[in-house]
Motif scaffolding. Structure first.
Motif, short mmCIF file in Angstrom:
data_model
loop_
_atom_site.label_atom_id
_atom_site.label_comp_id
_atom_site.label_asym_id
_atom_site.label_seq_id
_atom_site.Cartn_x
_atom_site.Cartn_y
_atom_site.Cartn_z
N ALA A 288 0.82 -1.20 0.00
CA ALA A 288 0.00 0.00 0.00
C ALA A 288 0.86 1.25 0.00
CB ALA A 288 -0.93 0.00 1.21
N ALA A 289 2.00 1.18 0.71
CA ALA A 289 2.90 2.34 0.70
C ALA A 289 3.50 2.57 -0.67
CB ALA A 289 4.00 2.15 1.74
N LEU A 290 3.76 1.46 -1.40
CA LEU A 290 4.28 1.62 -2.76
C LEU A 290 3.23 2.17 -3.69
CD1 LEU A 290 6.34 -1.69 -3.12
CD2 LEU A 290 7.21 0.62 -2.74
N ALA A 291 1.94 1.76 -3.49
CA ALA A 291 0.87 2.22 -4.38
C ALA A 291 0.40 3.63 -4.07
CB ALA A 291 -0.32 1.26 -4.29
N ARG A 292 0.77 4.16 -2.90
CA ARG A 292 0.33 5.50 -2.53
C ARG A 292 0.97 6.54 -3.44
NH1 ARG A 292 2.00 5.48 2.56
NH2 ARG A 292 0.18 4.24 3.16
N PRO A 293 0.21 7.48 -4.03
CA PRO A 293 0.80 8.47 -4.94
C PRO A 293 1.77 9.37 -4.20
CG PRO A 293 -1.49 9.03 -4.42
CD PRO A 293 -1.26 7.67 -3.87
N ARG A 294 2.82 9.72 -4.87
CA ARG A 294 3.85 10.57 -4.28
C ARG A 294 3.53 12.06 -4.43
NH1 ARG A 294 9.43 7.57 -6.37
NH2 ARG A 294 8.95 5.50 -5.48
N ILE A 295 2.67 12.46 -5.45
CA ILE A 295 2.35 13.87 -5.72
C ILE A 295 0.91 14.12 -5.28
CG2 ILE A 295 2.17 15.65 -7.48
CD1 ILE A 295 4.25 14.14 -9.09
N THR A 296 0.70 15.10 -4.44
CA THR A 296 -0.64 15.46 -3.99
C THR A 296 -1.31 16.34 -5.04
OG1 THR A 296 0.11 15.38 -1.70
CG2 THR A 296 -1.96 16.51 -2.12
N SER A 312 -8.45 24.27 -5.48
CA SER A 312 -8.27 24.76 -4.12
C SER A 312 -8.57 23.61 -3.17
CB SER A 312 -9.20 25.94 -3.84
OG SER A 312 -9.10 26.32 -2.48
N PRO A 313 -7.85 23.53 -2.06
CA PRO A 313 -8.16 22.46 -1.11
C PRO A 313 -9.50 22.65 -0.41
CG PRO A 313 -6.46 23.90 -0.23
CD PRO A 313 -6.67 24.31 -1.65
N THR A 314 -10.01 23.88 -0.38
CA THR A 314 -11.30 24.15 0.28
C THR A 314 -12.20 24.92 -0.68
OG1 THR A 314 -10.41 26.19 1.23
CG2 THR A 314 -10.24 24.18 2.58
N PRO A 315 -13.52 24.75 -0.56
CA PRO A 315 -14.43 25.53 -1.42
C PRO A 315 -14.39 27.01 -1.06
CG PRO A 315 -15.67 24.23 0.17
CD PRO A 315 -14.25 23.82 0.32
N GLY A 316 -14.87 27.89 -2.00
CA GLY A 316 -14.86 29.33 -1.79
C GLY A 316 -15.01 30.06 -3.10
N HIS A 317 -14.21 31.09 -3.29
CA HIS A 317 -14.28 31.92 -4.48
C HIS A 317 -13.00 31.77 -5.29
CE1 HIS A 317 -17.00 33.76 -1.50
NE2 HIS A 317 -17.75 34.09 -2.55
N CYS A 318 -13.10 32.00 -6.61
CA CYS A 318 -11.92 31.96 -7.48
C CYS A 318 -11.09 33.21 -7.26
CB CYS A 318 -12.36 31.84 -8.93
SG CYS A 318 -13.28 33.26 -9.56
N ARG A 319 -9.95 33.30 -7.94
CA ARG A 319 -9.04 34.41 -7.71
C ARG A 319 -9.65 35.73 -8.19
NH1 ARG A 319 -3.39 33.93 -10.59
NH2 ARG A 319 -4.86 33.92 -12.36
#
Length: 336
Positions: A288-296, A312-319
């Motif tokens: 599972a550690a090998l299959a875990r993606p390295r890039i978030t 964005s990691p959270t909902p809200g407004h665009c730039r």
């Protein structure tokens, strides 16, 4: 029918000086003019060397400078196997004929040189430097003539006592020229590793390992095992099967490139089962550690004002909406 006589041999025997012995060997010595090697009797009649070691020493002494004299190179030239050649080389090294020394090249690389000495006892004696002639002995002064009665001896001064000489210092013993790197045959050997064992020899593993060993001679005829050998090797094969090794892969590793002739197949299988044991397979957490993606990866969000997609990691407004809201807030504060 009478035995045929070799005319050349009869003529050579007639030229041997002295009466011929009635038993034992008769030497017919013919001078060599080319392709010959001088071998000392200290090697040819060595009381502690085996005939294999003596013959191998003569073979090495006859080779030119730079010739390969490793175990595999000698086994390719000789009929003896690698084990006998290795034992003979250890004998020669134990008695000083063969040495392996480490040397550093001008480039800094360290190499191992194999040196063969035809007279190892001569290395222990002091030798003159290369190219330097031996120092001639100093001539002793001639004694003074004794006085005669006709001519009285002149008055000579009394001889002075010689100054006390400093005691001669004993030079330190020179360091050994060669340092053996291969242990002698009498050196204790390291204990052998035990045959691998499975964590639990289940009935299924026992049946599979027994069937594998009993069927081995059908794929490699030289690996015919006895019933006792099969029972002794079952835990080792079971340990391989427990580590998820495929039977075809195990058979290929155990029977690939055996020595010829193969005298003890069970010993070879024991060695390969022990030394070539594969690692245990990884667990579920390791995979599972090998299959875990390295890039978030940042997810997409939808802007609450303009419904435009943005990351964005959270909902809200665009730039753009955030900048527009900031400008309007600044104008309102300035108007107030």
């Amino acid at each position: 029918m009478d035995t045929q006589q070799n005319t050349a041999l009869t003529r050579a025997l007639a030229e041997v000086p002295g009466p011929l012995p009635t038993s034992g060997v008769i030497h017919i010595t013919l001078p060599h003019t080319d392709r010959f090697t001088v071998v000392g009797n200290h090697l040819a009649q060595h009381p502690d060397l085996s005939c294999t070691a003596v013959g191998l020493a003569v073979r090495i002494q006859s080779l030119p400078q730079g010739a390969k004299v490793g175990i595999k190179a000698l086994a390719a030239r000789c009929k003896e196997g690698e084990k006998r050649i290795a034992a003979a080389l250890r004998e020669l090294e134990a008695h000083g004929y063969l040495r392996r020394v480490r040397d550093r090249l001008p480039s800094g690389r360290i190499i191992t040189r194999t040196v063969f000495c035809n007279r190892p006892t001569a290395l222990l004696r002091p030798r003159h430097p290369a190219g330097a002639p031996p120092q001639p002995a100093k001539p002793e002064p001639a004694p003074a003539p004794a006085p005669t009665a006709e001519a009285p001896a002149p008055d000579l001064p009394a001889p002075q006592p010689a100054p006390p000489q400093a005691p001669l210092s004993v030079p330190p013993s020179p360091a050994p020229l060669f340092v053996p790197r291969v242990p002698p045959p009498t050196a204790p050997k390291a204990p052998r590793r035990p045959l691998p064992q499975p964590s639990a020899l289940t009935p299924g593993l026992d049946r599979a390992a027994t069937a594998f060993l009993s069927d081995l001679h059908r794929h490699a005829p030289q690996f015919m095992l006895s019933e006792e050998d099969v029972r002794r090797l079952v835990p080792g094969v079971a340990a391989w099967l427990e580590r998820a090794a495929c039977p075809d892969a195990i058979r290929r590793v155990l029977t690939d490139d055996p020595p010829h002739p193969l005298k003890h197949p069970a010993k070879l299988l024991t060695y390969r089962l022990t030394e070539l044991l594969p690692p245990a397979p990884p667990g579920v957490d390791d995979l599972a550690a090998l299959a875990r993606p390295r890039i978030t990866v940042t997810p997409f969000q939808t802007c609450d004002d303009c419904d435009r997609a943005f990351r964005s990691p959270t909902p809200g407004h665009c730039r753009d909406c955030r900048e527009d809201r900031a400008r309007r807030t600044a104008y309102a504060q300035a108007a107030a």
